[in-house]
Write a protein that holds these residues in place. Structure first.
Motif, PDB file in Angstrom:
ATOM      1  N   MET A   1       0.827  -1.271  -0.233  1.00 27.50           N
ATOM      2  CA  MET A   1       0.546   0.092  -0.231  1.00 27.50           C
ATOM      3  C   MET A   1       0.545   1.082  -0.360  1.00 27.50           C
ATOM      4  N   VAL A   2      -0.115   2.299  -0.876  1.00 24.16           N
ATOM      5  CA  VAL A   2       1.354   3.428  -1.017  1.00 24.16           C
ATOM      6  C   VAL A   2       0.592   4.186   0.732  1.00 24.16           C
ATOM      7  N   ILE A   3       2.014   4.643   0.887  1.00 24.71           N
ATOM      8  CA  ILE A   3       2.188   5.918   2.404  1.00 24.71           C
ATOM      9  C   ILE A   3       2.773   6.756   1.572  1.00 24.71           C
ATOM     10  N   GLY A   4       1.397   7.995   2.173  1.00 23.30           N
ATOM     11  CA  GLY A   4       1.602   9.282   1.336  1.00 23.30           C
ATOM     12  C   GLY A   4       3.132  10.117   2.781  1.00 23.30           C
ATOM     13  N   THR A   5       3.187  11.551   2.338  1.00 21.08           N
ATOM     14  CA  THR A   5       3.678  11.941   2.842  1.00 21.08           C
ATOM     15  C   THR A   5       4.183  13.724   3.729  1.00 21.08           C
ATOM     16  N   SER A   6       2.519  13.419   2.927  1.00 19.60           N
ATOM     17  CA  SER A   6       2.005  15.046   3.093  1.00 19.60           C
ATOM     18  C   SER A   6       1.713  15.842   4.676  1.00 19.60           C
ATOM     19  N   ASN A   7       2.141  17.017   4.707  1.00 16.98           N
ATOM     20  CA  ASN A   7       1.805  17.475   6.301  1.00 16.98           C
ATOM     21  C   ASN A   7       0.461  18.147   6.392  1.00 16.98           C
ATOM     22  N   LYS A   8       0.580  18.565   7.508  1.00 18.45           N
ATOM     23  CA  LYS A   8      -0.944  18.968   7.404  1.00 18.45           C
ATOM     24  C   LYS A   8      -0.873  20.793   7.077  1.00 18.45           C
ATOM     25  N   THR A   9       0.250  20.726   7.056  1.00 16.14           N
ATOM     26  CA  THR A   9       0.481  22.941   6.802  1.00 16.14           C
ATOM     27  C   THR A   9       0.677  22.691   4.755  1.00 16.14           C
TER      28      THR A   9
ATOM     29  N   LEU B   1       0.730  14.058  -3.536  1.00 17.01           N
ATOM     30  CA  LEU B   1      -0.176  14.294  -2.597  1.00 17.01           C
ATOM     31  C   LEU B   1      -1.264  13.049  -2.855  1.00 17.01           C
ATOM     32  N   ALA B   2      -0.987  12.278  -3.422  1.00 18.80           N
ATOM     33  CA  ALA B   2      -1.713  11.029  -4.459  1.00 18.80           C
ATOM     34  C   ALA B   2      -0.740   9.579  -3.026  1.00 18.80           C
ATOM     35  N   SER B   3      -1.938   9.094  -2.979  1.00 18.03           N
ATOM     36  CA  SER B   3      -1.403   8.102  -1.657  1.00 18.03           C
ATOM     37  C   SER B   3      -2.990   6.733  -1.035  1.00 18.03           C
ATOM     38  N   SER B   4      -2.116   6.489  -0.532  1.00 18.30           N
ATOM     39  CA  SER B   4      -3.822   5.640   0.226  1.00 18.30           C
ATOM     40  C   SER B   4      -4.142   5.343   1.513  1.00 18.30           C
ATOM     41  N   VAL B   5      -2.872   5.709   2.563  1.00 23.47           N
ATOM     42  CA  VAL B   5      -2.973   6.419   4.137  1.00 23.47           C
ATOM     43  C   VAL B   5      -1.500   7.136   4.024  1.00 23.47           C
TER      44      VAL B   5
END
Lengths: 270, 284
Positions: free
Chosen positions: A129-137, A150-154
């Motif tokens: 599964m693709v783990i995303g890395t985008s933070n809230k900011t 911005l694309a990921s699964s979790v």
């Protein structure tokens, strides 16, 4: 804005374990850039799934800073996770040979989407599964490529501001040089997040936190000492990029429409 | 009323979202484990037969209380009392967030959640009708009252149970974790605060059972606990861990508290009713 890093780590590790394994996956795949967010997400992923179950992709383009690429490979080594280094220059350049542009943003977005495409390809190859890395900011400010990074699964970091990710990184034992690095998407030489947005993370995070987490008014935030222009700028970015935080909208025709009144959880039956 | 030491089993359970049959299977296994350890009562969390974030699934997963699925629980309840949460379709076809209590081979109580949360991340009023009945019932543990999740955050409901003679309070919950700035989840502290106050000033044992696991990124904290009539937390389960916990409770502690502290005797319910019936201050 303080976080209890121990509690956050425990929660995010459980989140990754639970939301990945219940769909029948054992493994996760993550793009490593040599920057803070992907390093922190990889630390969490390795702890949640075990180092043998996390696969890292290091995806340089010819303009990528070699220091970042080396750091990404080094992080994979520190975590003991398998990594693939795949240079994406050829496919990017062949596209822009046929569709030339001088616009850095177009090229940057194309690079981000190519990386996404490779990561999703490897997710199928590795059954991961693709783990995303985008933070809230960056999610709130819309500072990311739609259907790119911005694309990921979790996305474990999606409810942590950048300055909170720094805190968590220190607790997790992320190497000093990664923590000290100037944040950059590294899509062209000399690019920095703060330079491109014209905002300091420390200031942006405080303003976002007051307005959205604490539900303070704009007037209150300005009165407490923040520059009115910066506050306005942040609010307009949040509004302008709302679309990046949603799925494509569907016009309602039937009595049951996806995204409107077809209300099923994603974790349906798992 | 029986007094003395009893073993109760707390299932800090992780449901499979929207799969009634798999959850029933899993419940039965947990109940059998509890019977093996001579527990006299096993408590599962709110909506344990279904999971929480059901939304439109409520229509498919709602069952009436006379459904055949409950037969195996009736049978098992000859050996142990059982409480769990489920989506109930009432006779009038309206849907409730309910609990079922089985004992002595029978379904002896259905309780319907009264205070449905409907703000922020919660949208229970969109899918459920609120309950309107609060009646304690006799079990081997005393006059037993049940509150479901947010009900427990309304002291007025716990107080009403106290007035109606309840001395054993079961609270089943699906509380999503939030607030990570302090020692523990800030959402968790409010449950324990309420539990300590109710158990001490209403002279009850309070058993709070919360679920674990994630649904669409909502994490459920666990941290189930038991507080006693001295206002002490006598058992606390860890956060986020799915497990079956066994807790010894001594009902004589409660019975002594009721005699000695005598909060029930010294409360003046008629006066309180009068205070409330006098209306709000601004009405005058």
């Amino acid at each position: 804005m303080k976080i209890n890093s121990q509690l956050v780590e425990k929660t995010l590790v459980e989140f990754l374990k639970d939301e990945i394994t219940k769909f029948g996956f054992k493994k996760g795949v993550i793009g490593l850039s040599g920057g803070l967010d992907s390093t922190v997400a990889a630390f969490l992923g390795a702890r949640a799934l075990g180092k043998e179950n996390l696969v890292a992709l290091v995806l340089p383009y010819k303009s990528s800073d070699p220091k970042n690429i080396n750091d990404a490979v080094e992080i994979a080594g520190i975590l003991g996770i398998k990594h693939y280094k795949i240079d994406i220059t050829a496919q990017i350049d062949i596209y822009f040979e046929k569709n030339p542009t001088e616009d850095k943003l177009l090229i940057g977005n194309k690079i981000a989407r190519e990386r996404m495409s490779v990561i999703f390809d490897y997710s199928a190859r590795e059954k991961a599964m693709v783990i995303g890395t985008s933070n809230k900011t960056e999610l709130l400010l819309g500072y990311g490529t739609w259907y790119g990074d911005l694309a990921s699964s979790v996305n474990p970091l999606g409810d942590l501001y950048k300055t909170q990710v720094f805190e968590l990184a220190k607790y997790l034992g992320v190497p000093e040089k990664i923590i000290k690095k100037t944040p950059t998407a590294d899509l062209w030489p000399g690019q920095t997040d703060e330079g491109e947005m014209g905002l300091k993370y420390e200031v942006a995070d405080k303003i976002l936190y007051m307005i959205f987490d604490q539900r303070k008014s704009k007037e209150f935030v300005i009165k407490s000492g923040f520059d009115e222009r910066i506050v306005e700028k942040i609010l307009s970015m949040v509004k302008r990029y709302q679309f990046k935080r949603t799925l494509p909208i569907i016009p309602k025709l039937s009595h049951r429409t996806i995204g409107k009144d077809f209300l099923y959880p994603r974790d349906w039956g798992v | 009323m029986d007094s003395g030491s009893k073993v109760i089993a707390i299932s800090q359970y992780k449901p499979i979202l929207g799969d009634l049959e798999k959850n029933i299977e899993k419940h039965i296994k947990e109940i059998e484990k509890a019977i093996d350890k001579s527990a006299e009562l096993i408590i599962f969390p709110e909506l344990s037969l279904t999971g929480y974030l059901l939304r439109d699934l409520v229509y498919d997963i709602a069952i009436e209380s006379n459904n055949p699925y409950f037969d195996s629980f009736k049978k098992l309840s000859k050996k142990i009392d059982i409480v769990f949460g489920f989506v109930e379709k009432a006779k009038d076809k309206l849907i409730y967030n309910s609990s079922a209590y089985f004992s002595g081979g029978k379904l002896i109580n259905i309780y319907r959640k009264i205070r449905l949360p409907n703000f922020g991340m919660f949208e229970e009023k969109r899918f459920f009708k609120a309950g309107d009945d609060l009646t304690p019932f006799k079990t081997d543990f005393g006059n037993t009252g049940i509150l479901i999740c947010r009900d427990f955050l309304f002291p007025s409901l716990a107080y009403s149970l106290f007035y109606k003679g309840a001395d054993f309070l079961i609270s089943i919950s699906n509380s999503p974790l939030r607030g990570v700035e302090g020692e523990e989840y800030s959402s968790q502290k409010m449950w324990e605060d309420a539990g300590k106050v109710y158990s001490r000033f209403f002279s009850m044992y309070v058993i709070y059972v919360n679920r674990v696991g994630f649904e669409d990124g909502f994490g459920f904290a666990g941290g189930s606990f038991v507080s006693d009539p001295d206002g002490k937390i006598v058992f606390r389960a860890p956060f986020l861990e799915e497990n079956l916990y066994f807790v010894n409770i001594d009902l004589s502690v409660r019975d002594k508290a009721r005699s000695v502290y005598a909060y029930y005797r010294d409360e003046d319910f008629e006066q309180i009713k009068r205070f409330i019936s006098e209306g709000k201050n601004e009405d005058k």
